[in-house]
Design a protein around this motif. Structure first.
Motif, PDB file in Angstrom:
ATOM      1  N   UNK A 161       0.378  -6.946   7.031  1.00 15.69           N
ATOM      2  CA  UNK A 161      -0.745  -7.325   7.878  1.00 15.69           C
ATOM      3  C   UNK A 161      -2.046  -7.209   7.082  1.00 15.69           C
ATOM      4  N   UNK A 162      -3.151  -7.548   7.744  1.00 15.38           N
ATOM      5  CA  UNK A 162      -4.460  -7.317   7.132  1.00 15.38           C
ATOM      6  C   UNK A 162      -4.602  -5.844   6.773  1.00 15.38           C
ATOM      7  N   UNK A 163      -4.163  -4.973   7.665  1.00 16.97           N
ATOM      8  CA  UNK A 163      -4.232  -3.543   7.392  1.00 16.97           C
ATOM      9  C   UNK A 163      -3.436  -3.143   6.172  1.00 16.97           C
ATOM     10  N   UNK A 164      -2.238  -3.715   5.999  1.00 18.17           N
ATOM     11  CA  UNK A 164      -1.430  -3.415   4.812  1.00 18.17           C
ATOM     12  C   UNK A 164      -2.164  -3.818   3.530  1.00 18.17           C
ATOM     13  N   UNK A 165      -2.853  -4.946   3.578  1.00 21.63           N
ATOM     14  CA  UNK A 165      -3.570  -5.407   2.381  1.00 21.63           C
ATOM     15  C   UNK A 165      -4.643  -4.406   1.971  1.00 21.63           C
ATOM     16  N   UNK A 166      -5.415  -3.920   2.923  1.00 21.99           N
ATOM     17  CA  UNK A 166      -6.466  -2.938   2.615  1.00 21.99           C
ATOM     18  C   UNK A 166      -5.840  -1.608   2.230  1.00 21.99           C
ATOM     19  N   UNK A 167      -4.759  -1.218   2.903  1.00 22.52           N
ATOM     20  CA  UNK A 167      -4.070   0.028   2.556  1.00 22.52           C
ATOM     21  C   UNK A 167      -3.532  -0.040   1.130  1.00 22.52           C
ATOM     22  N   UNK A 168      -3.026  -1.187   0.730  1.00 27.24           N
ATOM     23  CA  UNK A 168      -2.536  -1.344  -0.641  1.00 27.24           C
ATOM     24  C   UNK A 168      -3.657  -1.146  -1.652  1.00 27.24           C
ATOM     25  N   UNK A 169      -4.817  -1.737  -1.376  1.00 29.67           N
ATOM     26  CA  UNK A 169      -5.951  -1.568  -2.285  1.00 29.67           C
ATOM     27  C   UNK A 169      -6.383  -0.115  -2.344  1.00 29.67           C
ATOM     28  N   UNK A 170      -6.405   0.558  -1.191  1.00 34.13           N
ATOM     29  CA  UNK A 170      -6.791   1.974  -1.168  1.00 34.13           C
ATOM     30  C   UNK A 170      -5.796   2.815  -1.956  1.00 34.13           C
ATOM     31  N   UNK A 171      -4.508   2.533  -1.781  1.00 34.32           N
ATOM     32  CA  UNK A 171      -3.470   3.270  -2.518  1.00 34.32           C
ATOM     33  C   UNK A 171      -3.576   3.019  -4.019  1.00 34.32           C
ATOM     34  N   UNK A 224       1.487   1.181   0.353  1.00 35.81           N
ATOM     35  CA  UNK A 224       0.721   0.572   1.444  1.00 35.81           C
ATOM     36  C   UNK A 224       1.042   1.247   2.773  1.00 35.81           C
ATOM     37  N   UNK A 225       2.336   1.515   3.000  1.00 41.16           N
ATOM     38  CA  UNK A 225       2.738   2.166   4.244  1.00 41.16           C
ATOM     39  C   UNK A 225       2.165   3.582   4.340  1.00 41.16           C
ATOM     40  N   UNK A 226       2.130   4.280   3.204  1.00 38.52           N
ATOM     41  CA  UNK A 226       1.628   5.648   3.173  1.00 38.52           C
ATOM     42  C   UNK A 226       0.145   5.708   3.526  1.00 38.52           C
TER      43      UNK A 226
END
Length: 267
Positions: free
Chosen positions: A40-50, A83-85
């Motif tokens: 999702x959009x959230x996964x994309x941002x979470x991936x960048x943060x990770x 990303x999930x983390x």
């Protein structure tokens, strides 16, 4: 000499552009699917943060970086697991991403000259790490923009992505299990302002030409070759456009042609 300060300023600007796109979104929009399957959009941002956090660890705590790799439950799903983390409610995720990318810039600024940082299957200078972060931030921003039906105006920062795409020519072949090419390739791209960005020997017989935006979409595998206005001259250049990959790791699945998938023409 590469100007690390300028690179980091461009990384901050690329992140801020994407931040401005997602920050006003209602919570339900963060759950919207993107072209990356299962993300999702959230996964994309979470991936960048990770990934920013992993890069910060590589610059500040090598042992912790390696421990994060060896402790992963499934190395083949390392990216998805990351990303999930980091996935969280939009406000929490946004705050985490902002703090993390600021910490990364501070960390890269403090790396002693000449030091190389560990990364997945390689080692990178702070400048190379910053360039890779620009590339990833832009590429995942493309996925977010596609999910939201937004067309983003290309900027001069694409030059970093294009240069990295050119420099990783050999990696694309190797990642796909193909012999490394011996023929040099010249790349001539039309920049967003109408200027020309050129990489490689001027007298090379093999050439790739076209819009810089299309080349960047190709090397980050955000568009299928059939949807892009790129021209390859010569066997090596032609094969490269089928395997180009600016990011580290195994070959990506790429994207289906948009006409075939019913997605329409490129934005």
């Amino acid at each position: 000499m590469v100007d690390l300060t300028a690179l980091l300023a461009d990384l901050a600007a690329e992140s801020e552009q994407l931040d401005a796109l997602v920050a006003p979104l209602p919570p339900q929009a963060w759950a919207r699917p993107t072209p990356a399957p299962g993300w999702t959009v959230g996964h994309q941002i979470a991936h960048l943060a990770w990934t920013d956090e992993m890069a910060r660890l590589a610059a500040t705590d090598v042992d912790a970086f390696y421990a994060s790799v060896t402790s992963a439950p499934d190395v083949s799903r390392l990216v998805d697991h990351g990303a999930e983390q980091f996935l969280a409610a939009p406000a929490e995720l946004l705050a985490r991403w902002r703090a993390g990318r600021a910490a990364l810039i501070d960390a890269l600024t403090a790396v002693p000259p000449g030091d190389k940082l560990p990364w997945y299957g390689t080692r990178m200078s702070p400048a190379s790490m910053a360039t890779a972060r620009i590339m990833e931030t832009w590429a995942h921003g493309e996925d977010v923009a596609d999910a939201l039906g937004v067309t983003r105006a290309p900027t001069a920062r694409l030059r970093h992505v294009a240069h990295l795409g050119f420099r990783t020519l050999g990696h694309g072949f190797a990642a796909h299990g193909r012999a490394l090419p011996t023929a040099p390739v010249r790349v001539e791209l039309t920049a967003p302002d109408g200027d020309t960005w050129a990489f490689g020997p001027a007298d090379a017989a093999d050439r790739v030409t076209g819009p810089a935006l299309d080349f960047c979409r190709l090397v980050t595998q955000r568009r299928h070759r059939a949807d892009l206005a790129l021209t390859a001259t010569g066997a090596t250049a032609d094969e490269w456009l089928d395997v180009a990959q600016a990011f580290a790791g195994p070959p990506g699945a790429g994207r289906e042609p948009r006409a075939a998938s019913g997605a329409g023409a490129p934005a």
